[in-house]
Scaffold this motif. Structure first.
Motif, PDB file in Angstrom:
ATOM      1  N   ALA A  77      27.475  21.969  60.498  1.00 57.39           N
ATOM      2  CA  ALA A  77      28.456  20.902  60.647  1.00 57.39           C
ATOM      3  C   ALA A  77      28.325  20.372  62.069  1.00 57.39           C
ATOM      4  O   ALA A  77      28.474  21.129  63.027  1.00 57.39           O
ATOM      5  CB  ALA A  77      29.873  21.424  60.398  1.00 57.39           C
ATOM      6  N   ASN A  78      28.005  19.101  62.207  1.00 57.47           N
ATOM      7  CA  ASN A  78      27.851  18.549  63.557  1.00 57.47           C
ATOM      8  C   ASN A  78      28.535  17.198  63.752  1.00 57.47           C
ATOM      9  O   ASN A  78      28.343  16.545  64.763  1.00 57.47           O
ATOM     10  CB  ASN A  78      26.370  18.453  63.945  1.00 57.47           C
ATOM     11  N   ARG A  79      29.348  16.803  62.770  1.00 57.57           N
ATOM     12  CA  ARG A  79      30.086  15.541  62.903  1.00 57.57           C
ATOM     13  C   ARG A  79      31.570  15.844  63.093  1.00 57.57           C
ATOM     14  O   ARG A  79      32.105  16.790  62.522  1.00 57.57           O
ATOM     15  CB  ARG A  79      29.857  14.667  61.671  1.00 57.57           C
ATOM     16  N   GLU A  80      32.236  15.004  63.864  1.00 54.86           N
ATOM     17  CA  GLU A  80      33.639  15.222  64.207  1.00 54.86           C
ATOM     18  C   GLU A  80      34.511  15.432  62.968  1.00 54.86           C
ATOM     19  O   GLU A  80      35.384  16.301  62.954  1.00 54.86           O
ATOM     20  CB  GLU A  80      34.159  14.040  65.031  1.00 54.86           C
ATOM     21  N   GLU A  81      34.259  14.675  61.925  1.00 53.48           N
ATOM     22  CA  GLU A  81      35.093  14.790  60.725  1.00 53.48           C
ATOM     23  C   GLU A  81      34.864  16.094  59.955  1.00 53.48           C
ATOM     24  O   GLU A  81      35.633  16.437  59.074  1.00 53.48           O
ATOM     25  CB  GLU A  81      34.892  13.575  59.794  1.00 53.48           C
ATOM     26  N   GLN A  82      33.815  16.841  60.300  1.00 52.27           N
ATOM     27  CA  GLN A  82      33.538  18.116  59.644  1.00 52.27           C
ATOM     28  C   GLN A  82      34.172  19.301  60.367  1.00 52.27           C
ATOM     29  O   GLN A  82      34.185  20.404  59.833  1.00 52.27           O
ATOM     30  CB  GLN A  82      32.018  18.373  59.602  1.00 52.27           C
TER      31      GLN A  82
END
Length: 157
Positions: A77-82
């Motif tokens: 997971a590397n996106r803010e929403e994740q």
């Protein structure tokens, strides 16, 4: 964009991390077969407890599955929403000027730049029965076109 937790701000500016970097710089430089350092209890226990409490379970929908083989069983997971707000705040601090100063003191490498894209970074988890082989990560960042100089692995187990 999430705002950093007040308990994280300037964490790496504290005397603890200044002293740690200066004390461990010779260890880093002399390490073999390449410069590296292992630091137990790197983060305060209260901080790690909060990180673990927010760390997504393997069945959470947020994970990207990166199974390059039938056996790797890797989640990322590397996106803010994740990522939950506290964990994302920790990642922001690890990309901040105070932490870069800590790394520069520790490694002697000046002019380090953060990776706001978390390319190859963020949260990772290997499921039971999975493994991650010894490997070399990419050297050239696909977006920033900068050479990757350092990797930080922060184990929470």
């Amino acid at each position: 964009m999430q705002t950093p937790d007040a308990g994280l701000r300037h964490l790496f500016r504290s005397p603890r991390y200044v002293e740690m970097a200066e004390r461990l710089a010779p260890v880093y430089a002399r390490a073999s077969p390449f410069p590296h350092v292992v630091i137990d209890d790197f983060l305060p226990e209260v901080l790690v407890s909060r990180m673990l409490a927010e760390f997504p379970s393997p069945d959470a929908a947020a994970w990207d599955r990166l199974d390059k083989s039938a056996y790797s069983k890797k989640l990322a997971a590397n996106r803010e929403e994740q990522i939950g707000p506290f964990l994302f705040g920790v990642l922001q601090e690890l990309n901040g000027a105070d932490f870069l100063s800590f790394l520069q003191r520790l490694t002697g490498i000046q002019g380090l730049a953060p990776d706001p894209y978390f390319e190859g970074g963020g949260l990772h988890q290997i499921l039971p029965g999975g493994f991650l082989k010894v490997h070399a990560d990419f050297n050239l960042h696909s977006v920033l076109r900068l050479d990757r100089r350092l990797n930080l692995l922060l184990y929470l187990n």
